[in-house]
Design a protein around this motif. Structure first.
Motif, PDB file in Angstrom:
ATOM      1  N   ASN A 128      47.805  56.894  37.240  1.00  7.86           N
ATOM      2  CA  ASN A 128      46.850  57.165  36.157  1.00  7.86           C
ATOM      3  C   ASN A 128      46.763  56.023  35.151  1.00  7.86           C
ATOM      4  OD1 ASN A 128      49.542  57.924  35.042  1.00  7.86           O
ATOM      5  ND2 ASN A 128      48.290  58.220  33.214  1.00  7.86           N
ATOM      6  N   ASN A 129      47.798  55.153  35.130  1.00  7.03           N
ATOM      7  CA  ASN A 129      47.843  54.165  34.043  1.00  7.03           C
ATOM      8  C   ASN A 129      47.444  52.761  34.484  1.00  7.03           C
ATOM      9  OD1 ASN A 129      50.287  53.792  35.515  1.00  7.03           O
ATOM     10  ND2 ASN A 129      51.145  52.671  33.791  1.00  7.03           N
ATOM     11  N   ILE A 130      46.820  52.669  35.666  1.00  9.73           N
ATOM     12  CA  ILE A 130      46.414  51.346  36.143  1.00  9.73           C
ATOM     13  C   ILE A 130      44.930  51.364  36.499  1.00  9.73           C
ATOM     14  CG2 ILE A 130      47.189  51.843  38.521  1.00  9.73           C
ATOM     15  CD1 ILE A 130      47.967  48.836  38.728  1.00  9.73           C
ATOM     16  N   PHE A 131      44.208  50.350  36.059  1.00 15.99           N
ATOM     17  CA  PHE A 131      42.785  50.195  36.381  1.00 15.99           C
ATOM     18  C   PHE A 131      42.641  50.033  37.900  1.00 15.99           C
ATOM     19  CE2 PHE A 131      39.176  47.019  36.561  1.00 15.99           C
ATOM     20  CZ  PHE A 131      38.176  47.929  36.284  1.00 15.99           C
ATOM     21  N   PHE A 132      41.610  50.657  38.471  1.00 16.58           N
ATOM     22  CA  PHE A 132      41.559  50.715  39.938  1.00 16.58           C
ATOM     23  C   PHE A 132      41.509  49.336  40.593  1.00 16.58           C
ATOM     24  CE2 PHE A 132      37.150  49.824  41.265  1.00 16.58           C
ATOM     25  CZ  PHE A 132      36.491  49.812  40.047  1.00 16.58           C
ATOM     26  N   GLU A 133      40.853  48.385  39.949  1.00 10.89           N
ATOM     27  CA  GLU A 133      40.795  47.042  40.559  1.00 10.89           C
ATOM     28  C   GLU A 133      42.167  46.371  40.523  1.00 10.89           C
ATOM     29  OE1 GLU A 133      37.616  44.393  39.487  1.00 10.89           O
ATOM     30  OE2 GLU A 133      36.209  46.028  39.240  1.00 10.89           O
ATOM     31  N   HIS A 134      42.888  46.587  39.431  1.00 11.16           N
ATOM     32  CA  HIS A 134      44.254  46.055  39.365  1.00 11.16           C
ATOM     33  C   HIS A 134      45.117  46.699  40.443  1.00 11.16           C
ATOM     34  CE1 HIS A 134      43.607  45.017  34.831  1.00 11.16           C
ATOM     35  NE2 HIS A 134      43.001  44.171  35.634  1.00 11.16           N
ATOM     36  N   LEU A 135      44.959  48.009  40.627  1.00 12.51           N
ATOM     37  CA  LEU A 135      45.716  48.720  41.662  1.00 12.51           C
ATOM     38  C   LEU A 135      45.494  48.077  43.029  1.00 12.51           C
ATOM     39  CD1 LEU A 135      47.437  51.209  42.510  1.00 12.51           C
ATOM     40  CD2 LEU A 135      45.280  52.449  42.799  1.00 12.51           C
ATOM     41  N   GLY A 136      44.258  47.719  43.295  1.00 10.52           N
ATOM     42  CA  GLY A 136      43.944  47.116  44.593  1.00 10.52           C
ATOM     43  C   GLY A 136      44.571  45.744  44.773  1.00 10.52           C
ATOM     44  N   VAL A 137      44.479  44.909  43.751  1.00 12.07           N
ATOM     45  CA  VAL A 137      44.895  43.512  43.965  1.00 12.07           C
ATOM     46  C   VAL A 137      46.387  43.268  43.710  1.00 12.07           C
ATOM     47  CG1 VAL A 137      42.593  42.618  43.491  1.00 12.07           C
ATOM     48  CG2 VAL A 137      44.245  42.709  41.647  1.00 12.07           C
ATOM     49  N   LEU A 138      47.061  44.153  42.989  1.00 12.84           N
ATOM     50  CA  LEU A 138      48.486  43.912  42.697  1.00 12.84           C
ATOM     51  C   LEU A 138      49.423  44.451  43.787  1.00 12.84           C
ATOM     52  CD1 LEU A 138      48.596  44.573  38.843  1.00 12.84           C
ATOM     53  CD2 LEU A 138      48.873  42.384  40.026  1.00 12.84           C
ATOM     54  N   ALA A 139      48.909  45.219  44.732  1.00  9.64           N
ATOM     55  CA  ALA A 139      49.767  45.786  45.778  1.00  9.64           C
ATOM     56  C   ALA A 139      50.372  44.672  46.629  1.00  9.64           C
ATOM     57  CB  ALA A 139      48.953  46.729  46.663  1.00  9.64           C
ATOM     58  N   ARG A 140      51.667  44.789  46.916  1.00 12.58           N
ATOM     59  CA  ARG A 140      52.391  43.792  47.733  1.00 12.58           C
ATOM     60  C   ARG A 140      53.188  44.506  48.815  1.00 12.58           C
ATOM     61  NH1 ARG A 140      49.321  41.348  45.287  1.00 12.58           N
ATOM     62  NH2 ARG A 140      49.596  39.552  43.886  1.00 12.58           N
ATOM     63  N   PRO A 141      52.492  45.038  49.837  1.00 12.46           N
ATOM     64  CA  PRO A 141      53.198  45.823  50.863  1.00 12.46           C
ATOM     65  C   PRO A 141      54.221  45.019  51.660  1.00 12.46           C
ATOM     66  CG  PRO A 141      50.871  45.503  51.436  1.00 12.46           C
ATOM     67  CD  PRO A 141      51.045  45.013  50.053  1.00 12.46           C
ATOM     68  N   GLN A 142      54.027  43.714  51.780  1.00 10.77           N
ATOM     69  CA  GLN A 142      54.969  42.914  52.588  1.00 10.77           C
ATOM     70  C   GLN A 142      56.212  42.528  51.797  1.00 10.77           C
ATOM     71  OE1 GLN A 142      54.103  43.015  55.534  1.00 10.77           O
ATOM     72  NE2 GLN A 142      51.921  43.461  55.283  1.00 10.77           N
ATOM     73  N   ALA A 143      56.136  42.597  50.465  1.00 12.67           N
ATOM     74  CA  ALA A 143      57.263  42.136  49.645  1.00 12.67           C
ATOM     75  C   ALA A 143      58.347  43.211  49.580  1.00 12.67           C
ATOM     76  CB  ALA A 143      56.782  41.804  48.237  1.00 12.67           C
ATOM     77  N   THR A 193      49.013  54.947  25.174  1.00 16.81           N
ATOM     78  CA  THR A 193      50.411  54.501  25.144  1.00 16.81           C
ATOM     79  C   THR A 193      50.485  53.026  25.562  1.00 16.81           C
ATOM     80  OG1 THR A 193      50.780  55.122  27.455  1.00 16.81           O
ATOM     81  CG2 THR A 193      51.224  56.813  25.769  1.00 16.81           C
ATOM     82  N   PRO A 194      51.608  52.353  25.237  1.00 17.34           N
ATOM     83  CA  PRO A 194      51.755  50.950  25.642  1.00 17.34           C
ATOM     84  C   PRO A 194      51.715  50.759  27.164  1.00 17.34           C
ATOM     85  CG  PRO A 194      53.407  51.526  23.989  1.00 17.34           C
ATOM     86  CD  PRO A 194      52.734  52.807  24.381  1.00 17.34           C
ATOM     87  N   ALA A 195      52.093  51.790  27.919  1.00 13.77           N
ATOM     88  CA  ALA A 195      52.140  51.644  29.376  1.00 13.77           C
ATOM     89  C   ALA A 195      50.783  51.896  30.024  1.00 13.77           C
ATOM     90  CB  ALA A 195      53.162  52.618  29.967  1.00 13.77           C
ATOM     91  N   TYR A 196      49.791  52.231  29.240  1.00 13.56           N
ATOM     92  CA  TYR A 196      48.493  52.604  29.807  1.00 13.56           C
ATOM     93  C   TYR A 196      47.630  51.353  30.000  1.00 13.56           C
ATOM     94  CZ  TYR A 196      44.241  55.213  30.722  1.00 13.56           C
ATOM     95  OH  TYR A 196      43.111  55.724  31.312  1.00 13.56           O
ATOM     96  N   GLY A 197      47.570  50.877  31.217  1.00 11.85           N
ATOM     97  CA  GLY A 197      46.653  49.790  31.568  1.00 11.85           C
ATOM     98  C   GLY A 197      47.146  48.406  31.226  1.00 11.85           C
ATOM     99  N   LEU A 198      47.617  48.228  30.025  1.00  9.72           N
ATOM    100  CA  LEU A 198      47.885  46.876  29.525  1.00  9.72           C
ATOM    101  C   LEU A 198      48.945  46.098  30.298  1.00  9.72           C
ATOM    102  CD1 LEU A 198      47.518  47.436  25.697  1.00  9.72           C
ATOM    103  CD2 LEU A 198      46.004  46.161  27.229  1.00  9.72           C
ATOM    104  N   PRO A 199      50.013  46.751  30.797  1.00 13.21           N
ATOM    105  CA  PRO A 199      51.009  45.942  31.513  1.00 13.21           C
ATOM    106  C   PRO A 199      50.421  45.165  32.693  1.00 13.21           C
ATOM    107  CG  PRO A 199      51.925  48.082  31.015  1.00 13.21           C
ATOM    108  CD  PRO A 199      50.458  48.144  30.655  1.00 13.21           C
ATOM    109  N   TYR A 200      49.295  45.637  33.207  1.00 18.61           N
ATOM    110  CA  TYR A 200      48.723  45.022  34.411  1.00 18.61           C
ATOM    111  C   TYR A 200      47.548  44.095  34.087  1.00 18.61           C
ATOM    112  CZ  TYR A 200      51.042  49.272  35.934  1.00 18.61           C
ATOM    113  OH  TYR A 200      51.960  50.274  36.114  1.00 18.61           O
ATOM    114  N   ASP A 201      47.278  43.921  32.804  1.00 16.32           N
ATOM    115  CA  ASP A 201      46.049  43.224  32.413  1.00 16.32           C
ATOM    116  C   ASP A 201      46.375  41.898  31.742  1.00 16.32           C
ATOM    117  OD1 ASP A 201      43.346  42.763  31.926  1.00 16.32           O
ATOM    118  OD2 ASP A 201      43.586  43.513  29.872  1.00 16.32           O
ATOM    119  N   GLY A 202      45.947  40.819  32.375  1.00 19.56           N
ATOM    120  CA  GLY A 202      46.230  39.509  31.808  1.00 19.56           C
ATOM    121  C   GLY A 202      45.093  38.937  30.991  1.00 19.56           C
ATOM    122  N   SER A 203      44.074  39.739  30.712  1.00 21.57           N
ATOM    123  CA  SER A 203      42.938  39.194  29.959  1.00 21.57           C
ATOM    124  C   SER A 203      43.284  39.125  28.476  1.00 21.57           C
ATOM    125  CB  SER A 203      41.699  40.058  30.162  1.00 21.57           C
ATOM    126  OG  SER A 203      41.839  41.272  29.469  1.00 21.57           O
TER     127      SER A 203
END
Ligand SMILES: NC(=O)c1ccc[n+]([C@@H]2O[C@H](COP(=O)([O-])OP(=O)(O)OC[C@H]3O[C@@H](n4cnc5c(N)ncnc54)[C@H](OP(=O)(O)O)[C@@H]3O)[C@@H](O)[C@H]2O)c1
Length: 229
Positions: A128-143, A193-203
């Protein structure tokens, strides 16, 4: 895990479906208008995906992602969720969902409301706390879990086995996990909250897009979850 049910085929539902099929998980996905309206999406997702009704998707696997607006809660096929682990991606937005007094006064949370409505399901709040585009591009299944490449997602829930199942799915699609505690503690990563969206956003200007995604480590997310008022 072989099959994931997904009820809701919008921004988050279709992103989770893509991550799941790419990680070798079969998905059964539904929207409100019927499987025939999802032909393009399932064609795009490939042979691991099929469209179904919401009840069929809820029954398809032990794990079901519920990713619809909160206002649709009353329209769900409640009995189809019995016995399932339900991954609730929802947020409460009064302008979209209408005013709900117990959420406005903080006496309950949207996930607790869902858990009460879907009695017989074990609800875990996640995604719930990650923007859908960030969810798509930050996934690292091989790591490897805990590696420098991986971002973390927060979970909350009252059932340890259900949280373990959610954690396993997140690992499969490429995320580490920060356990915020019981379902009620999902309020620690709700909107505002601080954990809502922002941790994943570098803009720098808060304009969210896939291009602005940045890694949010488990340490960073854990600190943001702990900092919630
Ligand atoms: N967008 C984000 O980046 C984001 C991030 C985190 C959390 N969230 C939260 O996750 C939830 C879903 O968000 P979203 O952005 O993915 O929504 P969305 O793009 O508007 O998609 C909503 C989906 O729910 C389906 N739906 C509605 N009522 C339904 C019902 N009764 N049975 C089955 N499916 C139903 C819709 O189907 P139809 O199109 O056929 O009506 C649609 O596929 C919301 O609570 C949102 O606040 C969103």
């Amino acid at each position: 895990m072989t099959t994931l049910g997904i009820v809701g085929a919008g921004h988050i539902g279709s992103t989770v479906a893509r991550l799941a099929v790419d990680a070798g998980v079969d998905v059964v996905i539904a929207n409100s208008r019927g499987p025939e309206t999802l032909a393009d999406l399932v064609a795009d997702l490939g042979p691991r995906a099929r469209a179904a009704t919401a009840a069929e998707a809820a029954r398809a696997g032990d794990l079901v992602v519920l990713t619809v607006p909160l206002k649709a809660l009353g329209d769900l096929p409640v009995t189809a969720f019995e016995g399932r682990v339900v991954l609730d991606t929802g947020n409460y937005y009064p302008q979209r969902d209408g005013q709900i007094a117990e959420l406005d006064d903080g006496s309950s949370t949207s996930s607790e409301l869902i858990a009460r409505t879907l009695a017989g399901a074990r609800v875990v709040k996640v995604f719930n706390n990650i923007f859908f585009e960030h969810l798509g591009v930050l996934a690292r299944p091989q790591a490897a879990a805990g590696s420098q490449d991986r971002s973390a997602l927060a979970i909350a829930g009252d059932d340890a086995e259900a949280k373990a199942a959610a954690t396993a799915l997140l690992d499969t699609i490429g995320y580490d996990v920060v356990d915020a505690g019981p379902l009620r503690e999902g309020r620690r990563f709700q909107p505002g909250t601080p954990a809502y969206g922002l941790p994943y956003d570098g803009s720098s200007d808060g304009t969210w897009s896939g291009d602005t995604a940045r890694r949010a480590s488990a340490e960073e997310l854990r600190a943001a979850v702990a900092a919630a008022e």
